[in-house]
Design a protein around this motif. Structure first.
Motif: not given
Length: 400
Positions: A251, A257, A273
């Motif tokens: 992330p 996410l 991400g």
């Protein structure tokens, strides 16, 4: 145990000398008896006995003579290339590429099978399609499956050592079977290794590319998917589930996410991400947002390099995104070198690398060297061949 050589016995020492000689012939090519003796430290009579023994075992063969020197010409010897062959495969969402090499590492056949992984007609035919790719490469070399000794397959994701299931690759539904490795071994008739494709790219880089002189490095792969291979002390870091380096799921600010985990519906390839910021689809979207339309990510980056203003902005933003992700990896691993590989990084070239380096300098305290991959062709196939050849030679070259 009966038949097992005892350390220090003449039999064991002969086997060690045999292996050293065979490795030298692989590394240097054809050698004379005298030169082989010099490299191994063996006397001329011992070198002669060794070569005679290896010739009898069909492991080496005479191949011409040294010319252009005064006096009698010296006989050259080489490893018999036909004593064993290996297959290497690279799997991607659109198909399977296979290469077959002889024991010296010379590629003698290649073949590509187009097979979109999510097609209903493909999901249940994994072993069949792998065999088709291998058979095509063998046919190109005039060989059949009986010639093969080892097969190494590079795929996105990684086999979980606890379950044998391919994880982190929901976009390859046909490859997620508990019996995958055994099924492939049965159809091909050889031991089969299924390895993460980025790990194999790192093996290629370690032996043939930018990372040859480094024991601690990270290879970052940006293409249709994003991943990393982490090499510490010269050894690949795999993790408890084989997922070390799956940085596509990492992330980062500015990207959604991936709450879906390995669910194929959770973004492209189920990634998180970092992948959504720098993978090929993200590069195309970034270029399009700046008015640059292209068919592929490499095309988009080539166009960006040629268009002042908008193109500069695309490269600068991509460099910033890559640097943010790399900063997290570098902060944890502290490698001596980071290698940028994959179609996105290669297409961005030295200009993108310099932008990433400039951004990275202000983001983390460790300052690793940052280099582009220098492996020619497919790093995944090159790495798979390296692994397959190492295993085949350990078996075939064992004269104990």
């Amino acid at each position: 145990m009966a038949g097992t050589p005892t350390p220090g016995t003449p039999r064991t020492l002969r086997a060690m000398n045999d292996r050293a000689a065979l490795d030298l012939l692989i590394a240097h090519g054809p050698l004379t008896r005298t030169r082989l003796g010099e490299l191994t430290g063996l006397s001329k009579p011992t070198a002669s006995q060794l070569l005679a023994r290896l010739e009898t075992a069909d492991l080496v063969r005479a191949t011409g003579n040294v010319t252009g020197r005064p006096g009698p010409s010296a006989q050259l010897y080489e490893v018999n290339p036909g004593i064993a062959h290996v297959a290497a495969l690279a799997v991607d969402p659109e198909g399977i590429t296979a290469a077959v090499a002889d024991i010296t590492g010379r590629v003698v056949g290649r073949h590509r099978v187009e097979a979109p992984a999510t097609a209903e007609t493909v999901r249940t035919r994994t072993a069949e399609l792998v065999a088709k790719a291998v058979d095509g490469a063998l046919a190109g070399a005039g060989l059949d499956r009986a010639a093969l000794h080892r097969t190494v397959i590079g795929t996105p994701g990684a086999l979980d050592p606890r379950t044998g299931i391919l994880r982190y690759a929901p976009h390859l539904p046909g490859w997620q079977s508990r019996t995958l490795r055994d099924d492939l071994a049965d159809v091909l008739g050889t031991p089969v290794v299924v390895e993460n494709d980025v790990n194999l790219a790192a093996v290629a880089e370690q032996h043939d590319g930018t990372a040859q002189d480094f024991d601690d490095f990270v290879l970052v792969w940006a293409d249709e998917g994003v991943g990393a291979a982490i090499v510490l002390g010269g050894t690949l870091l795999r993790g408890a589930t084989g997922g070390a380096g799956e940085i596509g799921y990492m992330p980062l600010p500015g990207a959604p996410l991936a709450y879906g985990g390995e669910d194929a519906t959770a973004g492209p390839d189920g990634g998180g991400g970092f992948q959504m910021l720098v993978a090929s689809p993200a590069v195309l979207a970034l270029a399009s947002a700046h008015g640059l339309e292209a068919r592929t990510a490499p095309d988009a980056l080539t166009l960006a390099a040629a268009v002042p203003g908008a193109g500069d902005d695309v490269l600068a933003e991509l460099g910033r995104r890559l640097a943010v992700g790399l900063a997290a990896v570098v902060a944890v691993v502290d490698p001596e070198l980071v290698v940028l590989s994959g179609a996105v990084c290669q297409a961005g070239g030295e200009r993108l690398r310099a932008m990433v380096e400039a951004e990275l300098t202000g983001l983390c305290l460790p300052r690793p060297l940052l280099r582009l991959s220098s492996v020619e062709g497919s790093p995944i196939l090159t790495g798979a061949l390296r692994v397959a050849l190492a295993e085949a030679r350990d078996s075939v070259f064992d004269t104990a």
